[in-house]
Every structure is written in structure tokens, then in C-alpha cells.
Scaffold this motif. Structure first.
Motif, PDB file in Angstrom:
ATOM      1  N   VAL A 138      46.562  26.229 -26.217  1.00 46.62           N
ATOM      2  CA  VAL A 138      45.681  26.663 -27.298  1.00 46.62           C
ATOM      3  C   VAL A 138      44.245  26.518 -26.822  1.00 46.62           C
ATOM      4  O   VAL A 138      43.861  25.481 -26.268  1.00 46.62           O
ATOM      5  CB  VAL A 138      45.912  25.832 -28.575  1.00 46.62           C
ATOM      6  N   THR A 139      43.471  27.595 -27.032  1.00 47.26           N
ATOM      7  CA  THR A 139      42.057  27.585 -26.650  1.00 47.26           C
ATOM      8  C   THR A 139      41.206  27.676 -27.909  1.00 47.26           C
ATOM      9  O   THR A 139      41.384  28.582 -28.729  1.00 47.26           O
ATOM     10  CB  THR A 139      41.730  28.756 -25.710  1.00 47.26           C
ATOM     11  N   LEU A 140      40.287  26.725 -28.063  1.00 42.52           N
ATOM     12  CA  LEU A 140      39.366  26.703 -29.195  1.00 42.52           C
ATOM     13  C   LEU A 140      37.983  27.123 -28.698  1.00 42.52           C
ATOM     14  O   LEU A 140      37.445  26.521 -27.752  1.00 42.52           O
ATOM     15  CB  LEU A 140      39.286  25.300 -29.800  1.00 42.52           C
ATOM     16  N   ARG A 141      37.428  28.153 -29.309  1.00 41.14           N
ATOM     17  CA  ARG A 141      36.082  28.606 -28.960  1.00 41.14           C
ATOM     18  C   ARG A 141      35.205  28.530 -30.211  1.00 41.14           C
ATOM     19  O   ARG A 141      35.639  28.901 -31.304  1.00 41.14           O
ATOM     20  CB  ARG A 141      36.096  30.033 -28.419  1.00 41.14           C
ATOM     21  N   GLY A 142      33.991  28.061 -30.020  1.00 37.58           N
ATOM     22  CA  GLY A 142      33.091  27.936 -31.160  1.00 37.58           C
ATOM     23  C   GLY A 142      31.692  27.576 -30.715  1.00 37.58           C
ATOM     24  O   GLY A 142      31.341  27.670 -29.532  1.00 37.58           O
ATOM     25  N   SER A 143      30.882  27.152 -31.662  1.00 36.39           N
ATOM     26  CA  SER A 143      29.491  26.810 -31.388  1.00 36.39           C
ATOM     27  C   SER A 143      29.119  25.533 -32.141  1.00 36.39           C
ATOM     28  O   SER A 143      29.722  25.190 -33.166  1.00 36.39           O
ATOM     29  CB  SER A 143      28.558  27.950 -31.808  1.00 36.39           C
ATOM     30  N   ILE A 144      28.098  24.855 -31.612  1.00 38.14           N
ATOM     31  CA  ILE A 144      27.598  23.608 -32.202  1.00 38.14           C
ATOM     32  C   ILE A 144      26.127  23.805 -32.528  1.00 38.14           C
ATOM     33  O   ILE A 144      25.332  24.219 -31.665  1.00 38.14           O
ATOM     34  CB  ILE A 144      27.780  22.427 -31.235  1.00 38.14           C
ATOM     35  N   ARG A 145      25.750  23.506 -33.724  1.00 40.43           N
ATOM     36  CA  ARG A 145      24.355  23.631 -34.138  1.00 40.43           C
ATOM     37  C   ARG A 145      23.594  22.368 -33.772  1.00 40.43           C
ATOM     38  O   ARG A 145      24.141  21.273 -33.799  1.00 40.43           O
ATOM     39  CB  ARG A 145      24.264  23.885 -35.641  1.00 40.43           C
TER      40      ARG A 145
END
Length: 208
Positions: A138-145
Motif C-alpha cells: 500500500v502506497t500513501l501519498r499526500g501533503s503536510i502543511r
């Protein structure tokens, strides 16, 4: 008294029939013999070329006949061959479906349970853009503010949260950060986290 010497040359006997040959007009035997052999050799060479030509024509005729017979067989079997190709295509498609079914059944977790667990552990300053599953991972992609310094610390803290979660940590024994880049759109960082299931997680998934 001297004896007279007898002549040793035999006396010529007259021909028993008159000779009418004109020796000075007869052709030379050497010339006749040479012309005969030349004609024989020329006839032999011509006969050899004739046999060679006949053999080549026969071979060409045989090849043409065999080619026509092969084309007729191909034409007769073309419909059956097309059917075999169609059946092979259908078989490959069915095999692909069975493979996808086996891969789906081998997933060591339920997608709904994973989404619920990720939503439960997701901090407020982290957003997911994609969750993908491929080959058991499983690959989780996202962003952090936030700023870069605080964002990298938050990613490390989030990895610890995932590892400590009783459901996610038990299913995925290898949770690692594979990418962390600056995101110019959000002025934060974009990340990629890889979750690999271990043997225990696979066994639990197969029982489920």
C-alpha cells in the motif's frame, strides 16, 4: 658357273574386278574422323543441356504444384486457425480474471478497514491525495502543511503513529517513508509512505 639370284618381291596379281576409285578425289580420312568426333561431342553437349533444362522445368513444375497444394491447405485451415486464435484470446482473458481474483483474495486486509484505520490515525495537518495497492503493498501519498522543519518532524511522528496502531502495525510490519519533497502549491511538503505486510499480516488476511 654362277647361279642367278631370285627376286624376293612377290609378283603382282591382277585384281579380280576392275577398280573404279579415283584416289586423288577421295577425302582425307583424318578430316572425316575429326569432323565425326566433333559432331558427336556437340550432340552430347546439346543432349546434356536439354536434359538439364527438362530437369529444371520438372522441378519448377513440382514446386509450383506443391506450393498450390500448401496454399489450398492453408485456405482450408484458415477458418479453424482463426477460431483457435479467438479461443486462445478468450482463455488468456479468463486466466487474467482468475489471476486478479486470486490477487484480490490474497489481500491481507479489507480496504474499508484500512481506510477507517488511516482516517483514525490521520493528524489534522496531513492530507492524503492517493491511496494505492499494488503487489501486496500500500502506497500513501499526500501533503503536510507548515514549514519544512516542522513538516519533516510531523512525518516522522506520523510514521511512529502508524507503527504503533494495533490494526495497521499488526498488518504492515514494514512502514517506511520513500519520498519527501517540497510542494510549491501548498508551501509544505509532499510525501510518500510505503506499507508492506509481513507474514503475520498475510496469515491474518488469509483467515479473514
Amino acid at each position: 658357273m654362277k647361279l642367278q639370284r631370285k627376286s624376293k618381291a612377290p609378283a603382282k596379281t591382277p585384281n579380280w574386278h576392275p577398280s573404279f576409285r579415283l584416289d586423288d578425289r577421295l577425302p582425307d580420312l583424318k578430316v572425316v574422323r575429326t569432323s565425326f568426333f566433333v559432331n558427336v561431342i556437340a550432340a552430347t553437349v546439346a543432349a546434356g543441356f536439354l536434359l538439364f533444362t527438362v530437369h529444371r522445368e520438372y522441378m519448377a513444375y513440382s514446386l509450383n504444384r506443391d506450393t498450390e497444394a500448401a496454399l489450398e491447405r492453408i485456405e482450408r485451415n484458415s477458418a479453424q486457425n482463426r477460431r483457435y486464435i479467438e479461443m486462445n484470446t478468450e482463455f488468456m482473458q479468463a486466466t487474467k480474471k482468475f489471476s486478479e481474483l486470486d490477487s484480490f483474495r490474497a489481500v491481507p486486509f479489507r480496504a474499508s478497514d484500512l481506510v477507517v484505520a488511516l482516517g483514525r490515525t490521520l493528524p489534522q495537518n496531513i492530507d492524503f491525495s492517493a491511496i494505492t495497492y499494488d503487489k501486496g503493498q500500500v502506497t500513501l501519498r499526500g501533503s503536510i502543511r507548515g514549514s519544512s522543519d516542522t513538516a519533516s518532524t510531523r512525518v516522522s511522528d506520523y510514521l511512529d503513529v502508524l507503527r504503533a496502531d494495533p490494526q495497521i502495525g499488526a498488518t504492515f510490519t514494514d512502514i517506511s517513508l520513500t519520498s519527501l519533497l517540497r510542494d510549491p502549491r501548498t508551501q509544505g511538503l509532499s510525501f510518500e509512505i510505503l506499507l508492506k505486510p509481513g507474514e503475520a499480516g498475510k496469515a491474518a488476511g488469509s483467515k479473514a
